[in-house]
Write an enzyme that holds these catalytic residues in place. Structure first.
Site: not given
Ligand code: PBG
Length: 330
Positions: A200, A253
């Site tokens: 991520k 992601k």
């Molecule tokens: C929570 C999380 C996020 C997303 C999914 N889980 C945001 C982040 O890490 O700030 C992003 C999902 C999206 O942008 O559609 N940590």
């Protein structure tokens, strides 16, 4: 045999031949629909930066999930938008919170749908970071990795107790997959799976989501725990570690900016690979389509095909229900 003996266009002339020769195909079975859930009932509010995406009260979430399931999509992924925040994010494991209540109403309405839940503290902490801050963090907003693990585990167990089929930790703390696996097993939830957000990245493409979940960090950013978009080898280490710690599914992601990472992961690992087409990817296409600059349906189906072609088996997308209908009508 080059031109004129070889003519690749020969096989492109006939629609039936094109259909026959298509190498990759997306199907609703590949999709997961993210759903934002808040408290109350009978309430649905559109998110400003994500036209067509809503905050749902648990009963409305059950409605949306049922519709999506009927369109052929097997799963949803729940994100809670709590009505209170504190330093430790304690609403994250509340049994009467929006996520637990939504799991129950979704399962009551559609027992066969697969329910994933996001496990992360950022929407629940008043500072907006994905874990608790170190006591001496001060201005630095340094997240205390090891103090966060039991809280994530507690959140995962609360979701499992409410009936979640799988939990999806998105916090990027080291060791969270093992901590969650152990806690689930100890609590009698050996059957509950883990889909780890393994690679991520600290991405600008999460912008609209943070508005939706009200989860932007109040100070600092997430680069102390999420990955640098410049790194590939590190992503492979993250994925390998999560598999070793017990992840059943690993995720990359965001999706479209990371097609190379998805491809590499798919070649290197035999675990199922998921990719998350995130809020910024959604907002970009929506915004361009609203101005008549792109055809939404074609842009979406092309993006989803690219993500699939890169090697993702599971695609988490806000278009899940629409794309399922579009696939059926092609
Ligand atoms: C929570 C999380 C996020 C997303 C999914 N889980 C945001 C982040 O890490 O700030 C992003 C999902 C999206 O942008 O559609 N940590």
């Amino acid at each position: 045999m080059p031109y004129p003996d070889t003519r690749l266009r020969r096989l492109r002339q006939h629609p039936a031949a094109r259909r026959m020769l298509q190498e990759y195909r997306i199907a609703p079975d590949n999709f997961v629909l993210p759903l934002f859930v808040h408290g109350g009932s009978g309430d649905r509010r559109e998110i400003d930066a994500m036209p067509g995406v809503f905050h749902h009260s648990p009963d409305m979430a059950a409605e949306a999930a049922a519709e999506t399931f009927d369109a052929g999509v097997p799963a949803v992924l729940l994100f809670g938008v709590p009505d209170r925040k504190d330093a430790a994010g304690s609403a994250a494991w509340a049994e009467d919170g929006p996520v637990c209540r939504s799991i129950e109403s979704i399962k009551r309405r559609s027992p066969d749908i697969h329910v994933f839940t996001d496990v992360c503290l950022c929407a629940y902490t008043e500072h907006g970071h994905c874990g608790v801050l170190a006591p001496d963090a001060g201005e630095s907003c340094r997240v205390d990795n090891d103090a966060t693990l039991p809280l994530l585990a507690r959140m995962a167990c609360a979701h499992a107790r409410a009936g979640a089929d799988a939990v999806a930790p998105s916090d990027m703390m080291d060791g969270r997959v093992r901590a969650i696996r152990r806690a689930l097993d100890d609590a009698g939830f050996a059957e509950v799976a883990i889909m780890a957000y393994s690679a991520k990245y600290a991405s600008a493409f999460y912008g609209p989501f943070r508005e939706a979940a009200d989860s932007a960090p109040r100070a600092g950013d997430r680069s102390g725990y999420q990955m640098d978009p410049a790194n590939v080898r590190e992503a492979m280490r993250e994925i390998a570690l999560d598999i070793e710690e017990g992840a059943d599914i690993v995720m990359v992601k965001p999706a479209l900016p990371c097609l190379d990472i998805i491809r590499r992961a798919a070649e290197r690992f035999d675990a199922p690979i998921a990719a998350y087409q995130v809020s910024g990817e959604y907002a970009m296409i929506k915004a361009a389509a609203a101005r008549g600059w792109m055809d939404e349906k074609r842009a979406v189906l092309e993006s989803l095909t690219a993500i699939r072609r890169a090697g993702a088996q599971i695609i988490i997308t806000y278009w899940a229900a629409d794309a399922a209908r579009w696939c059926a009508r092609r």
